[in-house]
Design an enzyme around this catalytic site. Sequence first.
Site, PDB file in Angstrom:
ATOM      1  CB  VAL A   1      -0.937   0.004   1.230  1.00 11.91           C
ATOM      2  CG1 VAL A   1      -1.713   1.308   1.326  1.00 11.91           C
ATOM      3  CG2 VAL A   1      -1.891  -1.186   1.178  1.00 11.91           C
TER       4      VAL A   1
ATOM      5  CD  GLU B   1       8.632 -16.966   1.804  1.00 12.24           C
ATOM      6  OE1 GLU B   1       8.959 -16.002   1.091  1.00 12.24           O
ATOM      7  OE2 GLU B   1       9.083 -18.107   1.630  1.00 12.24           O
TER       8      GLU B   1
ATOM      9  CG  ASN C   1       5.446  -5.606   7.778  1.00 16.78           C
ATOM     10  OD1 ASN C   1       4.648  -4.903   8.386  1.00 16.78           O
ATOM     11  ND2 ASN C   1       5.492  -5.643   6.457  1.00 16.78           N
TER      12      ASN C   1
ATOM     13  CE1 TYR D   1      -0.812 -10.412   4.691  1.00 17.36           C
ATOM     14  CE2 TYR D   1       1.284 -10.540   5.805  1.00 17.36           C
ATOM     15  CZ  TYR D   1       0.538 -10.172   4.715  1.00 17.36           C
ATOM     16  OH  TYR D   1       1.143  -9.558   3.644  1.00 17.36           O
TER      17      TYR D   1
END
Length: 161
Positions: free
Chosen positions: A83, A115, A120, A127
């Site tokens: 993004v 992955e 992050n 997720y």
Amino acid sequence: MPTASGLCLRRADNRDLLLFEASGLTVPGTSWSEDDYRGELALRDSYTWVLVPPDAASSPSRLLGVLVFRVCGGEIELMQVGVDPTERRRGLGKCLLDHLLAQARDLDARRIWLEVSEGNRAARALYVRCGFVVVGRRRRYYRDGSDAMLMELPLASGEAL
């Protein structure tokens, strides 16, 4: 195709190539180049989607987000979700993942793999909210030396997502 937020999500094509790098759609620890995107566009089992403002649906001048995935043997490997840094924290990443899940259903996929850099945290949290679970780790996988967390989302055949 319009999204709930009024943005347009469409398959990427060659006219988008110059916009990928200019849009800041890079993932920490990776460096997708114009050639990488060109390679994905040429692969038969690779899907690249872009999220653009509604006024740029047919003539792109700016990319807000990108989704790249590959399909093989009833499974999907998520290659990239990105993004534009100036557009983050507006739900665009979730919009792209929702589209991935819809595509998985249409393609009768049994699971989605990805992955993500251990560092992050925002992506990992997204997720997990979407149902992915950590199933492994690749030590020092990324160029910056960070580990990759392997995540999986098992999908039941015909499952409503």
